[in-house]
Design a protein around this motif. Structure first.
Motif, PDB file in Angstrom:
ATOM      1  N   TYR A 336      11.436  -6.092   0.089  1.00 35.77           N
ATOM      2  CA  TYR A 336      10.919  -7.380   0.544  1.00 35.77           C
ATOM      3  C   TYR A 336       9.406  -7.205   0.671  1.00 35.77           C
ATOM      4  O   TYR A 336       8.918  -6.464   1.536  1.00 35.77           O
ATOM      5  CB  TYR A 336      11.540  -7.759   1.890  1.00 35.77           C
ATOM      6  N   VAL A 337       8.654  -7.867  -0.229  1.00 37.97           N
ATOM      7  CA  VAL A 337       7.232  -7.554  -0.350  1.00 37.97           C
ATOM      8  C   VAL A 337       6.404  -8.045   0.838  1.00 37.97           C
ATOM      9  O   VAL A 337       5.262  -7.606   1.014  1.00 37.97           O
ATOM     10  CB  VAL A 337       6.650  -8.115  -1.665  1.00 37.97           C
ATOM     11  N   ARG A 338       6.953  -8.918   1.661  1.00 41.70           N
ATOM     12  CA  ARG A 338       6.174  -9.363   2.818  1.00 41.70           C
ATOM     13  C   ARG A 338       6.190  -8.346   3.946  1.00 41.70           C
ATOM     14  O   ARG A 338       5.203  -8.164   4.651  1.00 41.70           O
ATOM     15  CB  ARG A 338       6.696 -10.713   3.337  1.00 41.70           C
ATOM     16  N   CYS A 339       7.322  -7.643   4.108  1.00 42.45           N
ATOM     17  CA  CYS A 339       7.442  -6.713   5.226  1.00 42.45           C
ATOM     18  C   CYS A 339       7.483  -5.251   4.793  1.00 42.45           C
ATOM     19  O   CYS A 339       7.159  -4.357   5.578  1.00 42.45           O
ATOM     20  CB  CYS A 339       8.681  -7.030   6.052  1.00 42.45           C
ATOM     21  N   GLY A 340       7.922  -4.967   3.553  1.00 44.15           N
ATOM     22  CA  GLY A 340       7.992  -3.596   3.072  1.00 44.15           C
ATOM     23  C   GLY A 340       9.319  -2.911   3.290  1.00 44.15           C
ATOM     24  O   GLY A 340       9.460  -1.730   2.938  1.00 44.15           O
ATOM     25  N   PHE A 392       2.661  -2.848  -4.839  1.00 39.61           N
ATOM     26  CA  PHE A 392       1.905  -4.075  -5.057  1.00 39.61           C
ATOM     27  C   PHE A 392       2.817  -5.279  -4.891  1.00 39.61           C
ATOM     28  O   PHE A 392       4.001  -5.237  -5.228  1.00 39.61           O
ATOM     29  CB  PHE A 392       1.288  -4.081  -6.453  1.00 39.61           C
ATOM     30  N   ALA A 393       2.250  -6.353  -4.362  1.00 39.65           N
ATOM     31  CA  ALA A 393       2.996  -7.592  -4.197  1.00 39.65           C
ATOM     32  C   ALA A 393       2.418  -8.636  -5.163  1.00 39.65           C
ATOM     33  O   ALA A 393       1.201  -8.798  -5.212  1.00 39.65           O
ATOM     34  CB  ALA A 393       2.877  -8.081  -2.756  1.00 39.65           C
ATOM     35  N   LYS A 402      -4.153   4.957  -1.272  1.00 37.75           N
ATOM     36  CA  LYS A 402      -5.552   4.775  -1.679  1.00 37.75           C
ATOM     37  C   LYS A 402      -5.641   4.024  -2.999  1.00 37.75           C
ATOM     38  O   LYS A 402      -6.514   3.157  -3.177  1.00 37.75           O
ATOM     39  CB  LYS A 402      -6.238   6.128  -1.784  1.00 37.75           C
ATOM     40  N   THR A 403      -4.733   4.327  -3.919  1.00 41.31           N
ATOM     41  CA  THR A 403      -4.730   3.618  -5.194  1.00 41.31           C
ATOM     42  C   THR A 403      -4.394   2.151  -4.995  1.00 41.31           C
ATOM     43  O   THR A 403      -5.048   1.261  -5.563  1.00 41.31           O
ATOM     44  CB  THR A 403      -3.726   4.268  -6.155  1.00 41.31           C
ATOM     45  N   ALA A 404      -3.384   1.869  -4.172  1.00 41.20           N
ATOM     46  CA  ALA A 404      -2.969   0.485  -3.945  1.00 41.20           C
ATOM     47  C   ALA A 404      -4.074  -0.322  -3.283  1.00 41.20           C
ATOM     48  O   ALA A 404      -4.365  -1.450  -3.681  1.00 41.20           O
ATOM     49  CB  ALA A 404      -1.700   0.457  -3.096  1.00 41.20           C
ATOM     50  N   CYS A 436      -0.814  -5.656  -1.240  1.00 39.80           N
ATOM     51  CA  CYS A 436       0.103  -4.521  -1.307  1.00 39.80           C
ATOM     52  C   CYS A 436       0.760  -4.361   0.053  1.00 39.80           C
ATOM     53  O   CYS A 436       0.320  -4.937   1.042  1.00 39.80           O
ATOM     54  CB  CYS A 436      -0.622  -3.233  -1.713  1.00 39.80           C
ATOM     55  N   VAL A 437       1.818  -3.567   0.092  1.00 36.28           N
ATOM     56  CA  VAL A 437       2.569  -3.397   1.332  1.00 36.28           C
ATOM     57  C   VAL A 437       3.022  -1.946   1.457  1.00 36.28           C
ATOM     58  O   VAL A 437       3.323  -1.286   0.455  1.00 36.28           O
ATOM     59  CB  VAL A 437       3.789  -4.351   1.362  1.00 36.28           C
ATOM     60  N   ARG A 438       3.047  -1.436   2.691  1.00 38.81           N
ATOM     61  CA  ARG A 438       3.558  -0.089   2.932  1.00 38.81           C
ATOM     62  C   ARG A 438       5.092  -0.125   2.898  1.00 38.81           C
ATOM     63  O   ARG A 438       5.714  -0.989   3.525  1.00 38.81           O
ATOM     64  CB  ARG A 438       3.095   0.428   4.287  1.00 38.81           C
ATOM     65  N   LEU A 439       5.673   0.808   2.165  1.00 41.17           N
ATOM     66  CA  LEU A 439       7.128   0.832   2.013  1.00 41.17           C
ATOM     67  C   LEU A 439       7.775   1.484   3.227  1.00 41.17           C
ATOM     68  O   LEU A 439       7.330   2.510   3.734  1.00 41.17           O
ATOM     69  CB  LEU A 439       7.510   1.590   0.757  1.00 41.17           C
TER      70      LEU A 439
END
Length: 446
Positions: A336-340, A392-393, A402-404, A436-439
């Motif tokens: 879920y790209v909003r929350c990770g 990435f979202a 760092k890349t994201a 982007c979001v932390r997984l």
């Protein structure tokens, strides 16, 4: 440099510009052909990587049409440099350019007057040409990239990339400096700037110009590494000078000359051709990037942790890159790209009143896109070899933090004057507050 002759439009003529060098002599290393005969690897100047592809073109890399190209020292130098300027009548241009072995740039000033700058062979440089054309003089064939990593890999009817978009000139001796110039030489070894093209005389009496849609360059501040920030987009002229951006890509009025900046490519420099964006990586910069072996080790390490779907309790695993990237695997992680929050695939939680792709996370109740996770496989796009912790979202491509964060704050040109941050692995425009979001993975219960 090339010095123009008389500025009298009505007096055709030519001026030789061969001047005696005042530089002290230098001791050059052995010719590259010697090293090739000994079986040594040729010197690599750097690599060009097309943004929007995760390791290769969708149909595979073939010959000069590929997602990544290494520029190496040629067995024999093929660079050129300005030599002589001619002022001639415009109707006589075609006759003056009949010598296919003579490189030249033609500036059409009016129906009755043109300026032709002849170029001569340069033993100290190698030239590499980039464009949409598949003719032999193009070293790197580039086609338009659309969001999602799909390219028009055949001749595009409405392509905005020039057939002869730009050229990179690399010095054959240390420090192997690479410079970018707008426009490339065609099959007749000529560059034509027609009457409607943006062109002008510079304050020191030289000629310069811009291509129709322009070649834009951005150098990252602080280099392409930890702590680097996006720089300012500039436009590069046919002669390699740096200008501020025009009001739109094809406007005839040029920007202002930026005297304290140059066309020298640095590690992480971006080159936009109005339809595709290239990343320049130096050999030293690539040493800081992860290798394919490191990326594979990270994938296996992530799978060895046995992450689980917090609802279905099934074990998740990133598929091998060799399997393909079209259809998600049964064990593929989804996010879920909003929350990770990372889950396995399921079909419930749809919120179609919010959109066809909207789902509600069962853990935090946030509603947003729900997409499969794909590991970023183009190592040259990574700033560091850090663990794959962010996505990435809304596309779901995974890379280091760092890349994201770097790519999420890097605006890439789009259209005539718009800029959008995009995923470097597929070209999809980034959405959300951070792009982007932390997984958030759940480990095994045992």
């Amino acid at each position: 440099m090339v010095l123009e002759g008389s500025t009298d439009v009505g007096t055709p003529g030519s001026l030789g510009l061969r001047q005696t060098s005042t530089k002290p002599p230098r001791i050059l290393p052995a010719p590259p052909s010697d090293s090739l005969l000994l079986g040594k690897e040729p010197v690599k100047y750097g690599e060009l990587i097309v943004l929007g592809y995760n390791g290769s073109l969708a149909s595979g890399d073939k010959g000069r049409r590929r997602s990544r190209l290494a520029l190496s020292r040629r067995p024999q130098a093929n660079g050129v440099k300005p030599d002589v300027v001619h002022h001639i009548s415009t109707p006589l241009v075609s006759k003056a350019l009949s010598n296919r072995g003579q490189h030249s740039i033609s500036y059409t000033l009016s129906r009755s007057h043109s300026v032709i700058v002849e170029y001569t062979h340069d033993n100290d440089t190698d030239m590499f040409q980039i464009g949409r054309s598949t003719e032999n003089m193009i070293d790197f064939v580039v086609t338009d990239t659309t969001p999602g990593g799909v390219a028009g890999e055949g001749p595009a009817a409405q392509s905005t990339i020039s057939r002869y978009a730009c050229r990179v000139i690399c010095e054959r001796w240390p420090p192997y400096t690479a410079r970018i110039y707008a426009a490339g030489f065609d099959a007749s070894s000529n560059i034509f700037l027609g009457e409607r093209a943006a062109k002008w005389r510079t304050p020191d009496g030289l000629m310069d110009g811009l291509t129709t849609n322009g070649v834009l360059v951005m150098h990252p501040a602080g280099g392409f590494c930890e702590g680097s920030l996006p720089g300012v987009w500039r436009e590069i002229s046919v002669c390699g000078n740096v200008y501020t951006l025009r009001d739109s890509r094809s406007a005839q009025q040029r920007g202002k000359l930026v005297e304290n900046e140059s066309n020298v490519l640095r590690d992480g420099s971006l080159i936009d051709l109005c339809g595709a964006t290239l990343l320049w990586r130096t050999p030293a910069g690539l040493l800081r990037a992860p290798t394919l072996k490191q990326l594979e080790a990270q994938r296996q390490e992530a799978n060895a942790a046995r992450p689980q779907c917090p609802v279905g309790l099934s074990t998740l695993a990133f598929p091998s890159p060799a399997r393909g990237r079209d259809v998600p695997d049964k064990q593929q992680p989804w996010v879920y790209v909003r929350c990770g929050h990372v889950h396995g695939y399921h079909s419930w939680g749809c919120r179609r009143e919010r959109g066809p792709q909207e789902r509600e996370c069962p853990l935090c109740r946030l509603v947003g896109p729900y997409v499969p996770l794909w590991l970023g496989q183009e190592a040259g796009l990574c700033l560091d070899p850090g663990p794959p912790s962010h996505a990435f979202a809304p596309c779901g491509h995974v890379c280091s933090e760092k890349t994201a964060r770097y790519w999420a704050q890097t605006p890439l040109p789009h259209g005539t004057h718009a800029f959008h941050a995009a995923c470097p692995f597929c070209g999809a425009w980034l959405t959300g507050e951070n792009g982007c979001v932390r997984l958030i993975f759940q480990g095994p219960l045992d």
